[in-house]
Motif scaffolding. Structure first.
Motif, PDB file in Angstrom:
ATOM      1  N   ALA A  53      -6.155   2.634   5.917  1.00 17.03           N
ATOM      2  CA  ALA A  53      -7.379   1.965   5.090  1.00 17.03           C
ATOM      3  C   ALA A  53      -6.827   0.639   4.643  1.00 17.03           C
ATOM      4  N   ALA A  54      -6.309  -0.243   5.530  1.00 20.56           N
ATOM      5  CA  ALA A  54      -5.843  -1.602   5.062  1.00 20.56           C
ATOM      6  C   ALA A  54      -6.647  -2.656   5.692  1.00 20.56           C
ATOM      7  N   TRP A  55      -7.235  -3.478   4.477  1.00 18.78           N
ATOM      8  CA  TRP A  55      -8.242  -4.604   4.800  1.00 18.78           C
ATOM      9  C   TRP A  55      -7.551  -5.746   3.994  1.00 18.78           C
ATOM     10  N   THR A  56      -7.821  -7.005   4.555  1.00 23.10           N
ATOM     11  CA  THR A  56      -7.518  -8.197   3.687  1.00 23.10           C
ATOM     12  C   THR A  56      -9.094  -8.464   2.903  1.00 23.10           C
ATOM     13  N   ALA A  57      -8.882  -8.846   1.885  1.00 25.50           N
ATOM     14  CA  ALA A  57      -9.804  -9.236   0.920  1.00 25.50           C
ATOM     15  C   ALA A  57     -10.130 -10.724   0.594  1.00 25.50           C
ATOM     16  N   ALA A  58     -11.010 -11.258   1.320  1.00 31.59           N
ATOM     17  CA  ALA A  58     -11.355 -12.767   0.884  1.00 31.59           C
ATOM     18  C   ALA A  58     -12.095 -12.870  -0.494  1.00 31.59           C
ATOM     19  N   ASN A  59     -11.696 -13.858  -1.353  1.00 30.14           N
ATOM     20  CA  ASN A  59     -12.356 -13.688  -2.409  1.00 30.14           C
ATOM     21  C   ASN A  59     -13.546 -14.816  -2.320  1.00 30.14           C
ATOM     22  N   VAL A  60     -14.669 -14.170  -2.787  1.00 26.47           N
ATOM     23  CA  VAL A  60     -15.887 -15.227  -2.764  1.00 26.47           C
ATOM     24  C   VAL A  60     -15.802 -16.529  -3.265  1.00 26.47           C
ATOM     25  N   SER A  61     -15.082 -16.621  -4.331  1.00 26.81           N
ATOM     26  CA  SER A  61     -15.004 -17.959  -4.984  1.00 26.81           C
ATOM     27  C   SER A  61     -14.271 -18.901  -3.952  1.00 26.81           C
ATOM     28  N   THR A  91     -12.358   9.450   0.041  1.00 20.34           N
ATOM     29  CA  THR A  91     -10.787   8.806  -0.380  1.00 20.34           C
ATOM     30  C   THR A  91     -10.237   8.270   0.774  1.00 20.34           C
ATOM     31  N   SER A  92      -9.169   7.436   0.522  1.00 18.93           N
ATOM     32  CA  SER A  92      -8.554   6.773   1.805  1.00 18.93           C
ATOM     33  C   SER A  92      -7.224   6.425   1.316  1.00 18.93           C
ATOM     34  N   SER A  93      -6.501   6.137   2.391  1.00 21.16           N
ATOM     35  CA  SER A  93      -5.061   5.910   2.326  1.00 21.16           C
ATOM     36  C   SER A  93      -4.468   4.720   2.914  1.00 21.16           C
ATOM     37  N   MET A  94      -3.600   3.892   2.723  1.00 22.08           N
ATOM     38  CA  MET A  94      -3.071   3.131   3.553  1.00 22.08           C
ATOM     39  C   MET A  94      -1.390   3.109   3.552  1.00 22.08           C
ATOM     40  N   THR A  95      -0.459   2.837   4.510  1.00 22.32           N
ATOM     41  CA  THR A  95       0.578   2.859   4.570  1.00 22.32           C
ATOM     42  C   THR A  95       1.105   1.656   5.137  1.00 22.32           C
ATOM     43  N   LYS A 117      -8.459   6.698  -9.544  1.00 22.99           N
ATOM     44  CA  LYS A 117      -6.951   6.765  -9.822  1.00 22.99           C
ATOM     45  C   LYS A 117      -6.410   6.398  -8.707  1.00 22.99           C
ATOM     46  N   LEU A 118      -5.265   5.526  -8.607  1.00 24.23           N
ATOM     47  CA  LEU A 118      -4.582   5.149  -7.591  1.00 24.23           C
ATOM     48  C   LEU A 118      -3.210   5.890  -7.703  1.00 24.23           C
ATOM     49  N   SER A 119      -2.719   6.266  -6.587  1.00 20.58           N
ATOM     50  CA  SER A 119      -1.459   7.032  -6.340  1.00 20.58           C
ATOM     51  C   SER A 119      -0.582   6.046  -5.404  1.00 20.58           C
ATOM     52  N   VAL A 120       0.823   6.221  -5.671  1.00 20.81           N
ATOM     53  CA  VAL A 120       1.725   5.239  -4.945  1.00 20.81           C
ATOM     54  C   VAL A 120       2.723   6.364  -4.463  1.00 20.81           C
ATOM     55  N   SER A 121       3.316   6.472  -3.197  1.00 18.15           N
ATOM     56  CA  SER A 121       4.338   7.500  -2.996  1.00 18.15           C
ATOM     57  C   SER A 121       5.259   6.465  -1.975  1.00 18.15           C
ATOM     58  N   ILE A 122       6.625   6.621  -2.143  1.00 18.09           N
ATOM     59  CA  ILE A 122       7.593   5.896  -1.501  1.00 18.09           C
ATOM     60  C   ILE A 122       8.681   6.703  -0.788  1.00 18.09           C
ATOM     61  N   TYR A 123       8.810   6.658   0.827  1.00 15.81           N
ATOM     62  CA  TYR A 123       9.339   7.439   1.485  1.00 15.81           C
ATOM     63  C   TYR A 123      10.342   6.925   2.299  1.00 15.81           C
ATOM     64  N   ASP A 124      11.468   7.679   2.624  1.00 17.86           N
ATOM     65  CA  ASP A 124      12.704   7.029   3.674  1.00 17.86           C
ATOM     66  C   ASP A 124      12.070   7.371   4.928  1.00 17.86           C
ATOM     67  N   ALA A 125      13.192   6.962   5.951  1.00 22.43           N
ATOM     68  CA  ALA A 125      12.541   6.940   7.582  1.00 22.43           C
ATOM     69  C   ALA A 125      12.269   8.333   7.918  1.00 22.43           C
ATOM     70  N   ALA A 126      12.834   9.320   7.437  1.00 23.54           N
ATOM     71  CA  ALA A 126      12.829  10.750   7.675  1.00 23.54           C
ATOM     72  C   ALA A 126      11.580  11.326   6.931  1.00 23.54           C
ATOM     73  N   THR A 163       8.901   3.179   3.841  1.00 27.94           N
ATOM     74  CA  THR A 163       7.412   3.104   3.656  1.00 27.94           C
ATOM     75  C   THR A 163       6.859   3.310   2.388  1.00 27.94           C
ATOM     76  N   VAL A 164       5.862   2.718   1.870  1.00 19.27           N
ATOM     77  CA  VAL A 164       5.076   3.218   0.882  1.00 19.27           C
ATOM     78  C   VAL A 164       3.579   3.432   1.205  1.00 19.27           C
ATOM     79  N   LYS A 165       3.061   4.432   0.560  1.00 15.42           N
ATOM     80  CA  LYS A 165       1.663   4.950   0.597  1.00 15.42           C
ATOM     81  C   LYS A 165       0.936   4.949  -0.399  1.00 15.42           C
ATOM     82  N   PHE A 166      -0.340   4.297  -0.322  1.00 12.41           N
ATOM     83  CA  PHE A 166      -1.325   4.091  -1.324  1.00 12.41           C
ATOM     84  C   PHE A 166      -2.403   4.834  -1.063  1.00 12.41           C
ATOM     85  N   GLU A 167      -2.869   5.684  -2.228  1.00  4.17           N
ATOM     86  CA  GLU A 167      -4.231   6.533  -1.862  1.00  4.17           C
ATOM     87  C   GLU A 167      -4.984   6.506  -3.179  1.00  4.17           C
TER      88      GLU A 167
END
Length: 214
Positions: A53-61, A91-95, A117-126, A163-167
């Motif tokens: 769930a990764a989007w770029t957000a453009a500021n309306v200003s 709910t959604s998540s992006m990696t 609430k925002l959760s952040v998880s960091i993983y190694d390559a495995a 990797t880092v995962k945001f949920e």
């Protein structure tokens, strides 16, 4: 001869140094529209690929003519990363995958709902969990979509993350100023190019000494 030996010794020392520490930061100020994030940051110097769930957000200003631009704080801040997807999931998540790996992460965030609430998880390559933060709260913004940024959030004390995962609740959080740092110290092998340079320096030093002894 003495000057040549010093120069070759310096080349040898430099060649055997491990990769230097460095930090790359995504501030998303190159964003020009609110849209799904493609892999525009996959090349150098970022080496960051996004999925989910990764989007770029453009500021309306900054982009008042963008029909789906959103309002968020920060003078001169024209872009951010939006944890969102259009399919209506609750709910959604992006990696984010960092091709060069990282040893520290920092970022700021803005939330639109005080109950989210925002959760952040960091993983190694495995896929091994290295670090995490849960229940990062947001400030309710009343009639505004987003109204305030957090202070800087930092995760450290791990090595070799991939990797880092945001949920979070769908469309409830913006992320910005993501900084990925590679420590570069302790136990790292020298770069292959540095090894080749060092071997060349050793060969040249041996040849120079042999010649001078004749």
């Amino acid at each position: 001869m003495r000057k040549t030996s010093k120069l070759l010794a310096l080349t040898l020392a430099v060649g055997l140094q491990p990769a230097m520490a460095g930090t790359v930061t995504l501030d998303f100020n190159d964003v020009s529209a609110t849209a799904p994030l493609t892999n525009q940051y996959a090349g150098a110097p970022w080496f960051v690929e996004a999925s989910g769930a990764a989007w770029t957000a453009a500021n309306v200003s900054c982009f008042p003519n963008d029909p789906i631009a959103i309002a968020f704080p920060g003078a001169g801040n024209c872009g951010a990363l939006w944890l969102a997807e259009p399919n209506g999931n609750q709910t959604s998540s992006m990696t984010l995958k960092v091709g060069n790996g990282f040893d520290a992460l920092s970022f700021i965030y803005s939330g639109s709902n005080g109950d989210s609430k925002l959760s952040v998880s960091i993983y190694d390559a495995a896929g091994l969990l290295l670090s995490s933060l849960d229940n990062l709260g947001a400030q309710s913004c009343g009639g505004d979509f987003f109204c305030v940024w957090s202070s800087e959030i930092s995760l450290t004390g791990f090595k070799g993350a991939s990797t880092v995962k945001f949920e979070a609740d769908n469309q409830a959080f913006l992320l910005d100023n993501l900084s990925f740092t590679t420590n570069g110290a302790g136990g790292q092998l020298p770069e292959p190019g540095g090894v080749a340079l060092a071997l060349g320096a050793l060969g040249a030093l041996g040849w120079t000494r042999k010649r001078s002894s004749r």
